[in-house]
Scaffold this active site. Structure first.
Site, mmCIF file in Angstrom:
data_model
loop_
_atom_site.group_PDB
_atom_site.id
_atom_site.type_symbol
_atom_site.label_atom_id
_atom_site.label_comp_id
_atom_site.label_asym_id
_atom_site.label_seq_id
_atom_site.Cartn_x
_atom_site.Cartn_y
_atom_site.Cartn_z
ATOM 1 N NE ARG A 56 -20.401 -43.670 -14.775
ATOM 2 C CZ ARG A 56 -19.945 -44.915 -15.004
ATOM 3 N NH1 ARG A 56 -18.985 -45.417 -14.252
ATOM 4 N NH2 ARG A 56 -20.466 -45.655 -15.954
ATOM 5 C CE1 TYR A 108 -26.658 -26.852 4.019
ATOM 6 C CE2 TYR A 108 -25.876 -28.965 3.186
ATOM 7 C CZ TYR A 108 -26.721 -27.871 3.091
ATOM 8 O OH TYR A 108 -27.623 -27.803 2.071
ATOM 9 C CG ASP A 180 -17.682 -29.071 5.423
ATOM 10 O OD1 ASP A 180 -17.077 -28.166 4.814
ATOM 11 O OD2 ASP A 180 -18.885 -29.317 5.253
ATOM 12 C CE LYS A 205 -22.859 -23.300 -0.101
ATOM 13 N NZ LYS A 205 -22.889 -24.719 -0.116
HETATM 14 C C1 LIG Z 1 -20.380 -26.273 5.374
HETATM 15 C C2 LIG Z 1 -21.095 -26.906 4.221
HETATM 16 N N1 LIG Z 1 -20.727 -28.132 3.820
HETATM 17 C C3 LIG Z 1 -21.332 -28.753 2.788
HETATM 18 C C4 LIG Z 1 -22.374 -28.156 2.119
HETATM 19 C C5 LIG Z 1 -23.061 -28.875 0.995
HETATM 20 O O1 LIG Z 1 -22.586 -28.444 -0.223
HETATM 21 P P1 LIG Z 1 -23.440 -28.473 -1.591
HETATM 22 O O2 LIG Z 1 -24.559 -27.510 -1.411
HETATM 23 O O3 LIG Z 1 -22.438 -28.076 -2.618
HETATM 24 O O4 LIG Z 1 -23.940 -29.875 -1.754
HETATM 25 C C6 LIG Z 1 -22.790 -26.883 2.493
HETATM 26 C C7 LIG Z 1 -23.894 -26.217 1.780
HETATM 27 O O5 LIG Z 1 -24.399 -25.195 2.185
HETATM 28 C C8 LIG Z 1 -22.131 -26.248 3.573
HETATM 29 O O6 LIG Z 1 -22.494 -25.015 3.995
#
Ligand SMILES: Cc1ncc(COP(=O)(O)O)c(C=O)c1O
Length: 390
Positions: A56, A108, A180, A205
């Site tokens: 971990r 998101y 992000d 992604k």
């Molecule tokens: C811009 C963005 N940030 C964060 C996330 C969250 O990521 P995860 O689905 O890997 O938890 C997403 C998911 O679609 C996203 O589009």
């Protein structure tokens, strides 16, 4: 905590994507980093070990990924998590009840949900503002503000935040600035250069790019934040398994090639969409008609494969997303295959309807994640779906 190999930072982007954080394995010289499938490490004596005690805390496959993404972002420390949301959850643990956060209103849907419905209940206060205007961030600041959190381009409205301006603002006041960077990836945009303190990725992604794992990664160059994030990563334990880290490492090797094709497809398809009668609005920062195109050209070196398009009628949008054949109807984005989604009922269903309407996220909005297939095939697919959607 994992620290980038300094000499990796001398290499160009594509070289970093392939090699950063990875060295031939010492036993046999395997060129690919092994998947270290182990939960623990044998100790030679009490307090004597090779730097690894329990998985971990540390895993060599995970460390390679952490170093790799940190090098791509031009940062010093990387922290891998089991998902993008695991990353944000760990960031939120930097704060305490009563602290205030200014967050982009069009992040998101899951980021909004985590801040409001989990950390809101634990006493953190969040103001959601339109970050296209830095003045909105300034007006939302309170003496309790600790973090400014932005996504640029935003999911799904493709709005931008001026990274240099937000970097100056947060540095002047000592707020933690988190960006992000999932949509742009470090291939097209590097927020740390503009003064961001932490960059967040859903590696699910574009970074992994093959839709075969879920993961997240944080990068920072600030030693104080790295200490805290390393502590939270181990203490809270939202770590990814080594196989997922290995898949992400392998995916990243082709990130520059893939991003160039996502971008080429994105530009062509966005431009084509602007000429379709039923497309009332096309949201893509690479279009000269995008209200923030000039800012996009300043802080991004490409625009990628994400496009949102308003079809003016919710029923038409519904029919359309069900009739594409190559664009698969699915959550997620950023893979080599093209996907189509309906944000109001899918990725952003957890955002209150009034808030969605206010930011233009209508029930007739469709989001495209353009993959790396042949452009003509993708346009042909959209054309036939328009033809049969009315
Ligand atoms: C811009 C963005 N940030 C964060 C996330 C969250 O990521 P995860 O689905 O890997 O938890 C997403 C998911 O679609 C996203 O589009």
């Amino acid at each position: 905590m994992t620290r980038v190999f300094d000499d990796d930072l001398n290499a160009g982007f594509a070289t970093r994507a392939i090699h950063a954080g990875q060295r031939p394995e010492p036993l046999a010289g395997a060129i690919m980093t092994p998947v270290y499938l182990t939960s623990t490490y044998v100790q030679e004596g009490l307090g004597q070990n090779k730097g690894y005690e329990y998985a971990r805390g540390k895993n060599p496959t995970r460390e390679a990924l952490e170093r790799n993404v940190a090098a791509l972002e031009g940062g010093r420390h990387g922290f891998a998590f089991g998902s993008g949301m695991g990353c944000l959850d760990s960031i939120m643990k930097l704060f305490r009840s009563g602290d205030h956060i200014v967050c982009g209103e069009n992040v998101y849907g899951g980021s909004h949900r985590l801040m409001e419905r989990i950390y809101g209940n634990l006493g953190l206060k969040v103001s959601f503002v339109d970050m296209r205007d830095i003045g909105n961030i300034e007006r939302a600041l309170t003496p309790a503000t600790r973090m400014v959190y932005c996504e640029t381009p935003t999911n799904p409205m493709m709005n931008l935040t001026d990274l240099a301006a937000v970097g100056d603002l947060t540095q002047a006041h000592g707020y933690v600035c988190v960006v992000d960077n999932t949509f742009a990836t470090p291939y097209f945009q590097r927020p740390l250069q503009y003064g961001a303190d932490i960059v967040l990725h859903s590696t699910t992604k574009y970074l992994n790019g093959h839709s075969d794992m879920v993961g997240g990664l944080l990068v920072t160059s600030r030693e104080d934040l790295a200490e805290q994030l390393g502590f939270i990563q181990n203490a809270a334990g939202a770590v990814p398994g080594p196989m997922d880290c290995w898949l992400a490492l392998r995916g990243i090797k082709t990130l520059p090639l893939r991003m160039r094709q996502h971008d080429a497809n994105g530009r062509r398809i966005a431009e084509w969409l602007t000429r379709q009668r039923v497309a009332t609005n096309v949201y893509y920062p690479g279009l000269p008609s995008h209200p923030q195109h000039e800012l996009a050209c300043r802080q991004m070196t490409g625009f990628g494969g994400m496009i949102s398009v308003d079809l003016g009628d919710p029923a038409r949008a519904r029919r359309f997303v069900e009739r594409t054949k190559i664009f698969a109807l699915a959550e997620s984005l950023g893979g080599v295959e093209s996907l189509i989604g309906h944000p109001a009922t899918m990725t952003h269903a957890s955002v209150p309807a009034a808030m969605r309407q206010a930011m233009g996220l209508t029930d007739s909005l469709v989001r495209l994640s353009c993959g790396i297939e042949d452009t003509e095939d993708l346009i042909g697919d959209l054309e036939q779906a328009f033809g049969s959607s009315g």
